[in-house]
Write a protein that holds these residues in place. Structure first.
Motif, PDB file in Angstrom:
ATOM      1  N   PRO A  78      13.699 -34.458  74.485  1.00 28.44           N
ATOM      2  CA  PRO A  78      12.520 -35.157  74.985  1.00 28.44           C
ATOM      3  C   PRO A  78      12.114 -34.667  76.367  1.00 28.44           C
ATOM      4  CG  PRO A  78      14.127 -36.692  74.081  1.00 28.44           C
ATOM      5  CD  PRO A  78      14.784 -35.351  74.142  1.00 28.44           C
ATOM      6  N   ASP A  79      10.827 -34.526  76.534  1.00 30.80           N
ATOM      7  CA  ASP A  79      10.265 -34.083  77.804  1.00 30.80           C
ATOM      8  C   ASP A  79       9.549 -35.258  78.445  1.00 30.80           C
ATOM      9  OD1 ASP A  79       8.912 -32.991  79.885  1.00 30.80           O
ATOM     10  OD2 ASP A  79       8.074 -31.304  78.789  1.00 30.80           O
ATOM     11  N   HIS A 110       1.979 -42.100  68.814  1.00 31.86           N
ATOM     12  CA  HIS A 110       2.451 -40.959  68.050  1.00 31.86           C
ATOM     13  C   HIS A 110       3.143 -41.471  66.790  1.00 31.86           C
ATOM     14  CE1 HIS A 110       1.923 -38.611  71.867  1.00 31.86           C
ATOM     15  NE2 HIS A 110       1.461 -37.761  70.968  1.00 31.86           N
ATOM     16  N   ARG A 143       9.895 -43.953  70.478  1.00 30.80           N
ATOM     17  CA  ARG A 143       9.338 -43.211  71.612  1.00 30.80           C
ATOM     18  C   ARG A 143      10.096 -41.906  71.834  1.00 30.80           C
ATOM     19  NH1 ARG A 143      10.036 -48.258  74.198  1.00 30.80           N
ATOM     20  NH2 ARG A 143       8.199 -49.579  74.144  1.00 30.80           N
ATOM     21  N   LYS A 167       7.217 -34.112  68.923  1.00 34.92           N
ATOM     22  CA  LYS A 167       5.991 -33.483  69.439  1.00 34.92           C
ATOM     23  C   LYS A 167       6.322 -32.173  70.142  1.00 34.92           C
ATOM     24  CE  LYS A 167       2.240 -34.004  72.786  1.00 34.92           C
ATOM     25  NZ  LYS A 167       1.289 -33.223  71.980  1.00 34.92           N
ATOM     26  N   GLN A 168       7.377 -32.176  70.941  1.00 33.71           N
ATOM     27  CA  GLN A 168       7.760 -30.966  71.662  1.00 33.71           C
ATOM     28  C   GLN A 168       8.061 -29.825  70.695  1.00 33.71           C
ATOM     29  OE1 GLN A 168       7.646 -30.614  74.846  1.00 33.71           O
ATOM     30  NE2 GLN A 168       8.630 -28.612  75.108  1.00 33.71           N
ATOM     31  N   THR A 209       5.843 -35.569  78.159  1.00 34.14           N
ATOM     32  CA  THR A 209       5.187 -35.870  76.897  1.00 34.14           C
ATOM     33  C   THR A 209       5.572 -37.241  76.370  1.00 34.14           C
ATOM     34  OG1 THR A 209       6.979 -34.831  75.643  1.00 34.14           O
ATOM     35  CG2 THR A 209       5.114 -33.439  76.275  1.00 34.14           C
ATOM     36  N   GLU A 210       6.164 -38.070  77.209  1.00 33.86           N
ATOM     37  CA  GLU A 210       6.565 -39.405  76.770  1.00 33.86           C
ATOM     38  C   GLU A 210       5.346 -40.175  76.288  1.00 33.86           C
ATOM     39  OE1 GLU A 210       9.828 -40.787  77.793  1.00 33.86           O
ATOM     40  OE2 GLU A 210       9.544 -42.796  77.025  1.00 33.86           O
ATOM     41  N   ASP A 211       5.561 -40.992  75.244  1.00 34.88           N
ATOM     42  CA  ASP A 211       4.463 -41.767  74.692  1.00 34.88           C
ATOM     43  C   ASP A 211       3.976 -42.784  75.730  1.00 34.88           C
ATOM     44  OD1 ASP A 211       4.069 -43.473  71.497  1.00 34.88           O
ATOM     45  OD2 ASP A 211       2.639 -42.656  72.924  1.00 34.88           O
ATOM     46  N   ASN A 215       9.563 -39.495  68.868  1.00 36.77           N
ATOM     47  CA  ASN A 215       8.219 -38.925  68.856  1.00 36.77           C
ATOM     48  C   ASN A 215       8.051 -37.871  69.947  1.00 36.77           C
ATOM     49  OD1 ASN A 215       6.703 -40.053  66.676  1.00 36.77           O
ATOM     50  ND2 ASN A 215       6.731 -42.034  67.725  1.00 36.77           N
ATOM     51  N   ALA A 216       8.636 -38.124  71.117  1.00 34.98           N
ATOM     52  CA  ALA A 216       8.551 -37.134  72.193  1.00 34.98           C
ATOM     53  C   ALA A 216       9.241 -35.836  71.793  1.00 34.98           C
ATOM     54  CB  ALA A 216       9.166 -37.700  73.474  1.00 34.98           C
TER      55      ALA A 216
END
Length: 744
Positions: free
Chosen positions: A29-30, A661, A591, A598-599, A33-35, A594-595
């Protein structure tokens, strides 16, 4: 069932998996880019408030849709508010009519009303008696029209409900600043409390609890700042607001009422020294209604009823004391309206219809039984799994072949697609929200009722009490209603347990499907339904168990499965693979997942409010409704989504609260939908959130493949083995059992 060693995923070779593990290292997770997060100024995180039991009924709009342009201009949120207002006005009007004088024959309808009119006509000499004997048989009420051509769906702009005036918001903002509350609450407070919100808050600061996300500790601090030494923990304004807040919070968990003793205990925990007096005051002020077991209506003197409960207990010392419930008027009215409406449908329907030829031609014994049962009753409950959905489809086809207008309504767009595939005429499959709003289905007749002779509501466990009341209120006398669904899945996101209460009350005939779900996933889920977590044969890797040590490994393995292993080994692309986990927060919640996804799958800066074109999202037009989609673009008008082929535009001001997301969902969000492949994530901290219904729902979402990222050890079989309990307090079952229509 295939159990893989740690570090291996389903695939033709271990070497390929080693490569995937190396590539997946970049999927952590970045923070950038957190929801969507909350406001740091003191308002709660909107997503933190979004629990699996989130409050409210499904979207509905009972307004007349004759004017197409006007209907198109309404947003789903505005439509739902209008529908709820109309429903409450209708219920209150009907209850008021009960208390007034009843004109002779005024309550009759259908054949009884026709007979009364005929008798009066003969008595007055208006018509001879013979005129009523040789009349031809009446034609069917409605004939199923030819399928209408499918119209392309226009883009749906989703507009926010009109807020309060700028002057009202400014006045509220000044009061909030004086009390040290965050200014961000000004808009919601003005919209919730009305144009005089500033005066209301100044007079009763605890009214701030009516704003979503505000907690008692925050309201207490606001009150102390405004009132100083004039306020205390036993201030009647505080205790009344706390009682209402407790019941609103309970509604988020699905309750339509609470035991009075539970409310008193909760008040005591919040420093109220006399909880009994606080409850009596709240009842006297009309904040809540009080109900006693065995009574159909609220107690006439609620406060006195509670005060005398001790004397009654002494008089009946050898008997179990009656349960006293407290409830909000909106849910009390909805449950009473629903119970009355279901009884009306049972009593007003033709009981001697002959559909035997259609039943004989049905494709399965269960479908034939359903057709015969519906022919003889106005209300029928049908239970079964995914394969059993073919039986309501056969019923709809049979009814339409008899010239009746029959429609099947589902909880989700995906459910509508699956039902349409089983029907001869796909246009008879609609979503329930679309049917109520008039956007889908046959529309409404001249009396405002939905123009159907038979309505089949699939995914019935997802039906909350307010939506169910809207549906039943929208059906004319003589309409047949079938509630169909799988009783093993999680209940509705809104308050109530309508389907479970109808089944438990035995208020109507029940048809239990004998059609099992096929394949290894169907076998596994069927065992879970009876409390057994069995090992199943899965030669095609239909079911795979992936053990993990901790949440970090769970996220890593999930990304690996979705991005590489499932597409390569199973042949299901990432876009058709859905991740399901227990909650939104935590190191392996929606969360975080999804992060990470997405990455890996669609990395980007999130320049449109945290979203990029190609992001997989879910749109939440109203609480309790989840519509999967994908981001197309964004402009000054808002965020443009593609939701199952339907363009949707979400205004900028609503993106943060209604778009998430969607690579990973909770089980409640996933209910009513299915995907070719599903990855269920069970990190170690998820054990407390597991139940048989949760496992049953999550595991049954996959059509071809199920991967379980397993880190809860023995908590999983324990959750499955534990008998389900009634986890929601409602009044509907008791109301239905008190009706003369109850069936044994």
């Amino acid at each position: 069932m295939t159990a893989l060693p740690r570090g291996e995923t389903p695939g033709p070779s271990a070497a390929g998996d080693d490569t995937v593990v190396a590539d997946a290292a970049a999927a952590a997770p970045d923070p950038s880019t957190e929801d969507l997060g909350g406001d740091a100024s003191g308002a709660t995180d909107p997503e933190a408030e979004e629990t699996d039991g989130t409050d409210t009924a499904g979207a509905a709009d009972t307004a007349d849709t004759a004017d197409g342009e006007a209907a198109a201009a309404l947003s789903e949120a505005e439509a739902e508010l209008a529908a709820q207002r109309e429903l409450r006005e209708r219920i209150e009007k009907r209850k008021a009519e009960k208390d007034g004088p009843i004109a002779a024959g005024a309550k009759l309808s259908g054949p009884a009303a026709d007979l009364l009119a005929a008798v009066r006509a003969v008595e007055s000499g208006e018509k001879p008696g013979a005129a009523f004997f040789d009349a031809p048989a009446p034609a069917p009420r409605r004939v199923a029209p030819a399928p209408a051509p499918v119209r392309p769906r226009a883009s749906e702009p989703v507009r926010a409900p009109q807020g309060a005036s700028a002057e009202a918001v400014a006045a509220v903002s000044a009061v909030l600043a004086e009390g040290g509350a965050p200014e961000v609450l000004a808009g919601p407070a003005a919209q919730t409390l009305g144009a005089q919100a500033a005066d209301v808050l100044r007079e009763d600061p605890w009214q701030l609890l009516a704003v979503a996300g505000v907690r008692p500790e925050q309201a207490d601090g606001f009150a102390r700042a405004l009132l100083g030494a004039a306020c205390g923990p036993d201030d009647e304004r505080r205790t009344a607001a706390l009682v209402g807040w407790l019941l609103e919070r309970a509604a988020l968990q699905g309750h339509t009422a609470l035991d009075a003793s539970a409310v008193r205990a909760a008040l005591a925990e919040r420093a109220v020294t006399d909880p009994e007096a606080a409850v009596q005051h709240a009842v006297a002020e009309g904040v809540v209604l009080v109900f006693q077991e065995g009574l159909d209506e609220p107690a006439d003197e609620g406060a006195e009823e509670l005060a005398e409960s001790g004397e009654q207990a002494e008089d009946h010392a050898g008997q179990e004391p009656p349960q006293v419930l407290l409830g909000l008027d909106r849910y009390a009215l909805a449950e009473e309206s629903l119970a009355d409406g279901l009884a009306r449908l049972v009593n007003a329907c033709e009981k001697d219809a002959d559909w035997s030829e259609r039943a004989a031609a049905a494709g399965s014994p269960s479908a034939a039984e359903l057709i015969r049962t519906v022919a003889a009753g106005g209300l029928v409950a049908h239970t079964g799994g995914e394969a059993a959905r073919a039986e309501p489809a056969a019923l709809i086809t049979a009814a339409r072949s008899l010239g009746l207008q029959a429609v099947g309504a589902t909880h989700s767009v995906d459910g509508r697609r699956r039902l349409a595939e089983a029907l001869d005429d796909p246009s008879t499959a609609v979503t329930l929200a679309g049917l109520l709003s008039g956007a889908e289905g046959p529309g409404r007749d001249e009396d405002g009722a939905i123009a159907v002779d038979l309505l089949v509501v699939l995914d019935a466990p997802q039906l909350d009490v307010e939506t169910a009341a809207m549906v039943v209120e929208s059906l004319a006398d003589g309409t047949r209603l079938v509630l169909s669904g799988d009783p093993g899945v999680l209940g509705s996101a809104g308050a109530g347990r309508v389907f479970a209460d109808v089944l438990a009350a035995r208020a109507c005939p029940q048809v239990v499907s004998r059609t099992p779900d096929p394949g290894p996933i169907g076998e596994l889920v069927s065992g879970i339904g009876i409390g057994e977590l069995n090992q199943v044969e899965a030669p095609g890797k239909e079911v795979v168990i992936v053990p993990v040590h901790d949440a970090g490994e769970a996220v890593h393995r999930t990304v690996q499965l979705v991005a590489d292993s499932v597409p390569r080994a199973i042949g299901v692309p990432s876009a058709d693979t859905q991740v399901i986990t227990v909650g939104h927060g935590g190191p392996a919640g929606t969360r975080a997942l999804n992060a990470a996804l997405k990455q890996r799958l669609n990395a980007g800066p999130g320049r449109f409010g945290g979203f990029d074109p190609g992001d997989r999202v879910v749109h939440i037009p109203t609480p309790g409704r989840t519509v999967p989609g994908a981001v197309v673009s964004a402009d000054a008008e808002g965020l443009h989504l593609d939701c199952a082929g339907t363009p949707v535009v979400v205004p900028q001001e609503r993106v943060e609260s209604s778009v998430r997301h969607g690579w990973a969902l909770s089980a409640h969000q996933a209910a009513g939908m299915r995907w070719p492949a599903v990855v269920v994530v069970l990190p170690g901290d998820a054990a407390q959130g597991l139940s048989r219904a949760w496992v049953y729902t999550a595991f049954s979402r996959g059509e071809r493949h199920l991967s379980v990222v397993h880190g809860v050890d023995q908590a999983l079989p324990r959750a499955v083995a534990q008998s389900p309990t009634q986890d929601r307090t409602t009044r509907l079952r008791a109301l239905l059992e008190a009706l003369p229509t109850a069936t044994v």
